[in-house]
Scaffold this active site. Sequence first.
Site, PDB file in Angstrom:
ATOM      1  N   CYS A 197      11.579   4.109   2.634  1.00 15.05           N
ATOM      2  CA  CYS A 197      10.877   4.642   3.800  1.00 15.05           C
ATOM      3  C   CYS A 197       9.377   4.652   3.568  1.00 15.05           C
ATOM      4  CB  CYS A 197      11.383   6.051   4.118  1.00 15.05           C
ATOM      5  SG  CYS A 197      13.054   6.077   4.811  1.00 15.05           S
ATOM      6  N   CYS A 348      -1.446  -4.600  -2.028  1.00 13.26           N
ATOM      7  CA  CYS A 348      -0.628  -4.106  -0.920  1.00 13.26           C
ATOM      8  C   CYS A 348      -0.824  -2.595  -0.870  1.00 13.26           C
ATOM      9  CB  CYS A 348       0.835  -4.502  -1.097  1.00 13.26           C
ATOM     10  SG  CYS A 348       1.619  -3.808  -2.570  1.00 13.26           S
TER      11      CYS A 348
END
Length: 390
Positions: A197, A348
């Site tokens: 998540c 990232c």
Amino acid sequence: MSIGRPASELPELSNEEILRYSRHLIIPEVGVEGQRRLKAARVLLVGAGGLGSPNALYLAAAGVGTLGIVEADVVDVTNLQRQVLHGTKDVGRKKLESARERIRDVNPHVKVIAHDAWLTSENALEILSGYDLVVDGTDNFATRYLVNDACVLLGKPNVYGSIFRFEGQSTVFCTADGPCYRCLYPEPPPPGMVPSCAEGGVLGILPGLVGLVQATEAVKLITGVGEPLVGRLLLVDALGMQFRTVKLRKDPRCPACGTREIQALIDYQQFCGIRGDETEQAADGVPSITAGELDARRRRGEDFDLIDVREPHEWEIGRIEGARLAPLSTFAEALRTFDSARDLVLYCKSGARSARAVRQLQEAGFRRVWNLEGGILRWSEEIDPSVPRY
């Protein structure tokens, strides 16, 4: 059929409890005996996060007499979008502390047992053995397999739920005649194949939907009313607001509850291919650069290409100045536009996806490539706080 003590051994309700639970007592299917069963019940919540929050609040409100909570984390501001058991004032506080305080306010008749630990192969059987059923609110495969196998060994129902982005699922595993988690998923997916998540996101309301399904199933199992989700997997699509169920069968070849029934717990981190967190796994053996080193190279005016491999919607949240967007999802298309003679630094969110991109470049013959350790989160924390954290 209900779980727990026989009717003759159930605790009585006080006048205050009769008033509090009056809307339950006037339901014929629940009545006084059902409420006494709830009072006698001992339910273990594994996790006090997104799924654990609605479970804790509604099981406490329903009158479950003892709630155990296994949790070792602290409240982070990013939790507040979905973990409604905790508030802004609780940021930085142990989740167990804020959970106990909130549950006490919801229902002072509920006893909360705090297990300040991560669930492991060493402590799982001891912790789970003291409860009638388990509600699994975890968000990683290693703990899901651990909870499942412990429930199989102990004969405890496992009320399962999981969520991702706009989708969720729930069922009841590990009953006498029903399947277990390994009947559905005999083996875990390869590490990094399914985003967490934290990487993929989750609609903050979705844990409420799925968590309340879990709480409902727990109440049904305790009181013995209705038809529990045994042998049925409920699938929730919040975008289309559709609920459907698929049948599950007990697999006679299941490595946990089948003919080769499991005899002991194993090393579930190793079973799921986990040697550390996801970033450490992905970055293992990949050339890296720290945020401080990258900042120093920029200040010296060195010539290199900075590549952001996150998705466009993440790029819109914030980015490192001077970066170029090349999402990992379409990285193969962008690869041919890179110059192998130049230095390339990739980043990232946390360093996991960019590490995989570095490996792709290395396999394509690139040698002057580095992965930014800790990703844009580390950059924001150590170098430029104006870059949003998320």
